[in-house]
Write a protein that holds these residues in place. Sequence first.
Motif: not given
Length: 454
Positions: A356, A359, A363, A380, A383-384
Amino acid sequence: MSQADPTPAVRPRRGVPVASLAVAAWVVALSFFVLLGSDLLWVVALGDTVRATGSVPDGIPFASAPQEGWHNPIVLAELLLSVVAGLGTPALAGLQLVLVAATLLVVLADGRRAGGSEVRGALVATLVVVGAAAAFAVTRLPSLSLVPFALAVALMRRQHEHPDRGLWWLVPLFVLWGNLHGAVLVGLAVLGVFLVLSPGGGPWRRRVGVGAGSALALLLTSAGLGTPAYYVQALANEAAARGTDLWARPNLGHPLDVAMLVAAALLLALAARARMPVWEWVATAGLALGTASAARNGVWLLLFLAAAAMRPRVATGRGSSAGRPSLVPVVALAAAAGVSGVVLAGRGPSVGAPGQSAVGAVREVAAGRPVLAVEPFAETLAREGVRVWAANPIDAFPRDVQSDLLDFLHDGTVPAGADIGVVVVEQDATAPVVAAGWRVVREVGGYAVLERDG
C-alpha cells in the motif's frame, strides 16, 4: 426416583468445553499471522466498481491487456468483500478469522453430534488449523467457501444417519455458495457421491430432485447461463495447466504442504478407526486426488475428515450428552474476538493491502500508463485505481496473455510488444528486467519501479 421423593432432578453439567477453548486460542494465535494474499483484492476492486456504478462491469475494467469473454458469477462475493474492505485496514483479515472460527465450530458441532469427545475435538481442531495454515492464515477469495463446505458436509452426515426432507436445505445452500466462490463444484461432487452411495439420500425422487436442484442452483448467479463457461475457463487456465502458483501441487520441500499432508494422514487414521461409511471413503478418495492435483484443495480434505475423526471408535448411537448449557465457549470466543481485534489493530499496515505504501509512487511514475506488477501488489494497484496490464483473475485473459503474465511472475520476463508503460518488481529481482532494456526510476516499499530505457 420414587414419586414421593421431593428431590428435584439435576441436569448433568457439561464437562470443560476443551474443543471450543482450543478454537478460541487458535483464532487469537492466527491473528498474529493472518495477512492479505493474492486472489483477493481484484474481487474487492470489482465490488468497488459495482457499488460505484450500480452495474456489473463487462470483463475486468482495471486491466488493459486483451480479454476473452470472462463471465462474472460472483458479484455477491465482490460486494461483500468491497463492503468489508471499506470498514478499514484490518477488516478483511478480521473477516478471515470469523470465517475460520465459524468453520471450526461447525466441524466441532458435527463431531459432537456423532459422539465425539471434547479432547478429541480439540485435537482435531488443532490438526485442521496446522494442516490448513496456508488457507487459514492467508486471506483469499476461497475463504468464502469454508463455512458453506463445512455446513454442506455436516448436513449430509446428519442425513446419512437420519434421512428426512431436511436434505432439501442443500439446494438453497448451493445457491448462496455458487454466488460466492467456485469451490461450490467441490461440494457438488461430494453431494453426488453422497446421493449415489448413502442411504441418507432417501427415496430416489428426493435424490434426483436434490441433485438436479443443486446443480441447477449453480446457474442462479450474476452470470446466469454463462456460469458453466466461467468454471471451464477457471479450471483450464494456464496456471492450472502448468501446476504452478495458486494451482501448484503439494511440494515435500514446502513446510506448509508437509504439515497439510501429515495432518490429513493423522485425521484419516482417526476417521478410519471409527469405520467411515462407504460414501465417505469414496468422497475422501476424490478429495485426496484433488489435493494431489493442487495443494490449495487440501483444506477441503482436512475439513471433510475432521468431524469423522472425532467419532468414537465404538459407535454409541447418540451424540454427546446435552447437559446444562455452558457459557464458557461463548465467553471464550467473545474474548478471542476482542483480543484478535486488538492484535489486528496493533499490527497496522502488515494486515493491510500488500504494498500500500508504494501505490502513490507507482501512480506518479505510471501517469496513466498500464503497469505490469508482481502479485499480490498488482491487485492492490487495481483496487487503488491504477490501471494494470494483467493480473488476477488470470482466466479472464487469452492463453497467450496468461502465459506472458506467468513468465513475468516467475522469471521477470516482460512480454515484448505489449502496451506496458511501467514494470514493478521486488527490489532484489530487477536484473532480468534491466537486462531487457528497462531502468529503475524509483525504489519504494521494497519494490523497484522501472521504465523503458530510452
